[in-house]
Design a protein around this motif. Sequence first.
Motif, PDB file in Angstrom:
ATOM      1  N   LEU A   2       0.829  -1.209   0.000  1.00  0.00           N
ATOM      2  CA  LEU A   2       0.000   0.000   0.000  1.00  0.00           C
ATOM      3  C   LEU A   2       0.861   1.255   0.000  1.00  0.00           C
ATOM      4  CD1 LEU A   2      -2.843   1.241   0.183  1.00  0.00           C
ATOM      5  CD2 LEU A   2      -2.653   1.098   2.672  1.00  0.00           C
ATOM      6  N   THR A   3       1.857   1.302   0.871  1.00  0.00           N
ATOM      7  CA  THR A   3       2.700   2.493   0.926  1.00  0.00           C
ATOM      8  C   THR A   3       3.601   2.582  -0.299  1.00  0.00           C
ATOM      9  OG1 THR A   3       4.255   1.223   2.295  1.00  0.00           O
ATOM     10  CG2 THR A   3       2.699   2.644   3.435  1.00  0.00           C
ATOM     11  N   GLY A   4       4.128   1.441  -0.762  1.00  0.00           N
ATOM     12  CA  GLY A   4       4.984   1.465  -1.941  1.00  0.00           C
ATOM     13  C   GLY A   4       4.242   1.901  -3.187  1.00  0.00           C
ATOM     14  N   ALA A   5       3.008   1.419  -3.355  1.00  0.00           N
ATOM     15  CA  ALA A   5       2.216   1.803  -4.525  1.00  0.00           C
ATOM     16  C   ALA A   5       1.909   3.293  -4.507  1.00  0.00           C
ATOM     17  CB  ALA A   5       0.917   0.995  -4.558  1.00  0.00           C
ATOM     18  N   ASN A   6       1.539   3.837  -3.350  1.00  0.00           N
ATOM     19  CA  ASN A   6       1.286   5.274  -3.248  1.00  0.00           C
ATOM     20  C   ASN A   6       2.542   6.075  -3.544  1.00  0.00           C
ATOM     21  OD1 ASN A   6      -1.355   6.608  -2.303  1.00  0.00           O
ATOM     22  ND2 ASN A   6      -1.365   4.676  -1.193  1.00  0.00           N
ATOM     23  N   LEU A   7       3.670   5.577  -3.045  1.00  0.00           N
ATOM     24  CA  LEU A   7       4.919   6.307  -3.247  1.00  0.00           C
ATOM     25  C   LEU A   7       5.305   6.344  -4.721  1.00  0.00           C
ATOM     26  CD1 LEU A   7       6.938   7.825  -1.564  1.00  0.00           C
ATOM     27  CD2 LEU A   7       8.238   5.717  -1.272  1.00  0.00           C
ATOM     28  N   ILE A   8       5.154   5.224  -5.422  1.00  0.00           N
ATOM     29  CA  ILE A   8       5.495   5.196  -6.849  1.00  0.00           C
ATOM     30  C   ILE A   8       4.561   6.110  -7.644  1.00  0.00           C
ATOM     31  CG2 ILE A   8       5.413   3.737  -8.911  1.00  0.00           C
ATOM     32  CD1 ILE A   8       6.657   1.530  -7.312  1.00  0.00           C
ATOM     33  N   MET A   9       3.258   6.084  -7.327  1.00  0.00           N
ATOM     34  CA  MET A   9       2.329   6.966  -8.031  1.00  0.00           C
ATOM     35  C   MET A   9       2.664   8.433  -7.786  1.00  0.00           C
ATOM     36  SD  MET A   9       0.392   5.150  -9.887  1.00  0.00           S
ATOM     37  CE  MET A   9      -0.796   6.400 -10.356  1.00  0.00           C
ATOM     38  N   GLU A  10       3.029   8.764  -6.537  1.00  0.00           N
ATOM     39  CA  GLU A  10       3.419  10.139  -6.251  1.00  0.00           C
ATOM     40  C   GLU A  10       4.681  10.507  -7.026  1.00  0.00           C
ATOM     41  OE1 GLU A  10       1.996  12.437  -4.496  1.00  0.00           O
ATOM     42  OE2 GLU A  10       0.509  11.439  -3.245  1.00  0.00           O
ATOM     43  N   TYR A  11       5.639   9.576  -7.083  1.00  0.00           N
ATOM     44  CA  TYR A  11       6.858   9.821  -7.860  1.00  0.00           C
ATOM     45  C   TYR A  11       6.517  10.106  -9.317  1.00  0.00           C
ATOM     46  CZ  TYR A  11      10.844   8.694  -4.781  1.00  0.00           C
ATOM     47  OH  TYR A  11      11.823   8.730  -3.828  1.00  0.00           O
ATOM     48  N   VAL A  12       5.708   9.245  -9.919  1.00  0.00           N
ATOM     49  CA  VAL A  12       5.420   9.368 -11.346  1.00  0.00           C
ATOM     50  C   VAL A  12       4.698  10.674 -11.646  1.00  0.00           C
ATOM     51  CG1 VAL A  12       4.064   8.402 -13.237  1.00  0.00           C
ATOM     52  CG2 VAL A  12       5.445   6.887 -11.806  1.00  0.00           C
ATOM     53  N   PHE A  13       3.652  10.972 -10.895  1.00  0.00           N
ATOM     54  CA  PHE A  13       2.880  12.181 -11.166  1.00  0.00           C
ATOM     55  C   PHE A  13       3.696  13.442 -10.889  1.00  0.00           C
ATOM     56  CE2 PHE A  13      -0.559   9.276 -11.470  1.00  0.00           C
ATOM     57  CZ  PHE A  13      -1.589   9.931 -12.122  1.00  0.00           C
ATOM     58  N   SER A  14       4.437  13.459  -9.775  1.00  0.00           N
ATOM     59  CA  SER A  14       5.222  14.654  -9.469  1.00  0.00           C
ATOM     60  C   SER A  14       6.378  14.812 -10.451  1.00  0.00           C
ATOM     61  CB  SER A  14       5.746  14.596  -8.031  1.00  0.00           C
ATOM     62  OG  SER A  14       6.604  13.487  -7.843  1.00  0.00           O
ATOM     63  N   ASN A  15       6.996  13.692 -10.886  1.00  0.00           N
ATOM     64  CA  ASN A  15       8.072  13.798 -11.871  1.00  0.00           C
ATOM     65  C   ASN A  15       7.559  14.358 -13.196  1.00  0.00           C
ATOM     66  OD1 ASN A  15       9.962  12.824 -10.103  1.00  0.00           O
ATOM     67  ND2 ASN A  15       9.977  10.744 -10.921  1.00  0.00           N
ATOM     68  N   ALA A  16       6.363  13.933 -13.596  1.00  0.00           N
ATOM     69  CA  ALA A  16       5.782  14.470 -14.824  1.00  0.00           C
ATOM     70  C   ALA A  16       5.521  15.969 -14.695  1.00  0.00           C
ATOM     71  CB  ALA A  16       4.488  13.726 -15.165  1.00  0.00           C
ATOM     72  N   VAL A  26       3.193  19.591  -0.123  1.00  0.00           N
ATOM     73  CA  VAL A  26       3.932  18.468   0.424  1.00  0.00           C
ATOM     74  C   VAL A  26       3.310  17.166  -0.053  1.00  0.00           C
ATOM     75  CG1 VAL A  26       4.601  17.284   2.538  1.00  0.00           C
ATOM     76  CG2 VAL A  26       4.660  19.771   2.446  1.00  0.00           C
ATOM     77  N   CYS A  27       4.140  16.238  -0.457  1.00  0.00           N
ATOM     78  CA  CYS A  27       3.663  14.956  -0.970  1.00  0.00           C
ATOM     79  C   CYS A  27       3.140  14.110   0.183  1.00  0.00           C
ATOM     80  CB  CYS A  27       4.806  14.244  -1.688  1.00  0.00           C
ATOM     81  SG  CYS A  27       4.416  12.580  -2.177  1.00  0.00           S
ATOM     82  N   ILE A  28       1.828  13.895   0.216  1.00  0.00           N
ATOM     83  CA  ILE A  28       1.222  13.168   1.319  1.00  0.00           C
ATOM     84  C   ILE A  28       1.679  11.709   1.342  1.00  0.00           C
ATOM     85  CG2 ILE A  28      -0.866  12.625  -0.022  1.00  0.00           C
ATOM     86  CD1 ILE A  28      -2.443  12.889   2.606  1.00  0.00           C
ATOM     87  N   GLY A  29       1.881  11.133   0.169  1.00  0.00           N
ATOM     88  CA  GLY A  29       2.350   9.752   0.136  1.00  0.00           C
ATOM     89  C   GLY A  29       3.715   9.602   0.769  1.00  0.00           C
ATOM     90  N   THR A  30       4.616  10.551   0.490  1.00  0.00           N
ATOM     91  CA  THR A  30       5.957  10.494   1.057  1.00  0.00           C
ATOM     92  C   THR A  30       5.927  10.697   2.560  1.00  0.00           C
ATOM     93  OG1 THR A  30       6.818  11.375  -1.021  1.00  0.00           O
ATOM     94  CG2 THR A  30       8.282  11.426   0.872  1.00  0.00           C
TER      95      THR A  30
END
Length: 605
Positions: free
Chosen positions: A153-167, A435-439
Amino acid sequence: MDKGAAEASSVSSDSDHGAAMTSGGSFSSLRAYGRALAQTPRRVARRACAATAPGEEMSRVRARSGAHMARALRWWDLIGLGLGGMVGAGVFVTTGRATRLYAGPGVVMSYAIAGLCALLSAFCYTEFAVDMPVAGGAFSYLRVTFGEFAAFLTGANLIMEYVFSNAAVARSFTAYLGTAVGVDAPSKWRIPVPGLPEGFNQVDLVAVGVILLISVCICYSTKESSVVNMVLTAVHVAFILFIIAIGFLHGDARNLTHPADPSRNPGGFFPHGAMGVFNGAAMVYLSYIGYDAVSTMAEEVKRPATDIPIGVSGSVVVVTVLYCLMAASMCMLLPYDAIDPDAPFSGAFKGRKGMAWVSNVIGAGASLGILTSLMVAMLGQARYLCVIGRSGVMPAWLARVNPRTATPVNASAFLGLFTAALALFTELDILLNLVCIGTLFVFYMVANAVVYRRYVGADELGRSARSAWPTLAFLVAFSLAALAFTLVWKLAPPERGVRAGLLAACAALAVAMVAAFQALVPQAHEPELWGVPGMPWVPAASVFLNVFLLGSLDKPSYVRFGFFSVAAVLVYVLYSVHASYDAEESGAAALDGGGAKVQDEACTV
């Protein structure tokens, strides 16, 4: 499956059921998948809380990637990656808003407080990374502590936050590059596409090119990527030092205490008091996010026991000093109520005769910061996905490490293409000052995991060495005390000392909880090489501060987090739990000594 076998034990019943499906697994046919879905409750019950041993993560699980990642990084590489990941464009935005809206010149203290919070979290990451130097970062740490579901759950949220914020960051590179060369970048360099809906009708080929170029670089070699990052970071830091020097040379110390309009705005170094400073700290904490990606490089560090503590903590300390100096120089250039909240540094020079060129320099510096933060983030996200693939909850091909480049090429290429596709069309409304809530949620979970692992411990198979209830009760109660403090801070009326009294009561309760837990519950696990100092006070302070920062976020952040979490749960229930169950039943769970810690030849303590 007959009733007697189901009641015998969860292990034997699932093994019997799995034996009927070993010929092709849960996804060999629609009928097999239907049978797997029928067994979803049983499989979730078995796999969701299944924790692996650290030795297993470093041996059997890591072996699923095939070739090893090359251990070529040293502490100076980690400091460079930490600086590159943290010192991005965010500081050029958050500083102005935190200063103008909340802290005033006290934003210097806001950065110091946020840096302390980041350092406490960095300590928690470091203990795990030294003891278990694998590429999974927080995903691996939570998997060996709280089990598969919490990690997924935390890893999936973190990757999605990475992808969207990187874009989003890649698209902002176009704008900052335009500022550096004096071009209105969004209108000149983006291609409008008639017929597409608003927000999806501006094609940004520059952003796509940047993402693809970085993806190729990180696929080729981690060490070479580190060298490129070091060069870009060195130039970027030189830009920052230039801005700091210009601010101190041309600034006025009176601006630190005297507003431009004293009749409408309070004066002093702390014009809005302690509340303004802490609210400013919550806003500027975004500028520190990025050091967590350094922990995902642990599998590629030559001497984890010495390099990781210096690299992770050292980068946070260096960045804190730079940020405090940047904030001080900005506040000396202009009174806090005259600062442009959206472009504080460039705006401070535009009104000065003969100094407009400094805005172009700031644009160039921000562009380099975007490149370095993108590179570190994309390095980190690929390693998160690689280890998630190793665990069996995602397709195994994502875990493959290329034997020639010694990098997770499949995960890097997949996420690079996905990020580029988003950046091509989508005008993502995820601003750099949020601030990235997932992070933050992952930081909170890792701090809890350090306490749990120290006081509950685990045997060679990952099973709890002693009862977990006292530790879990403490973690839940302490989090509730931190939440109560946060709600009082946000909602209680300040009149007649009501807020101060309630805050003092919540803080005293939290301190008493930590003291009682330390006195009554002995530690079950002592780290062999490096441990968080001041246990349990340091991770408890990290938990408290992360809860406080989570409480400062706005409603859209929680909506986004809830949406991603629901999507992750659906993926886990419909695919991941069955994939990990198949991996276990196929014979990968035959540990037979797999719990022993294995260290590859390139790793030296």
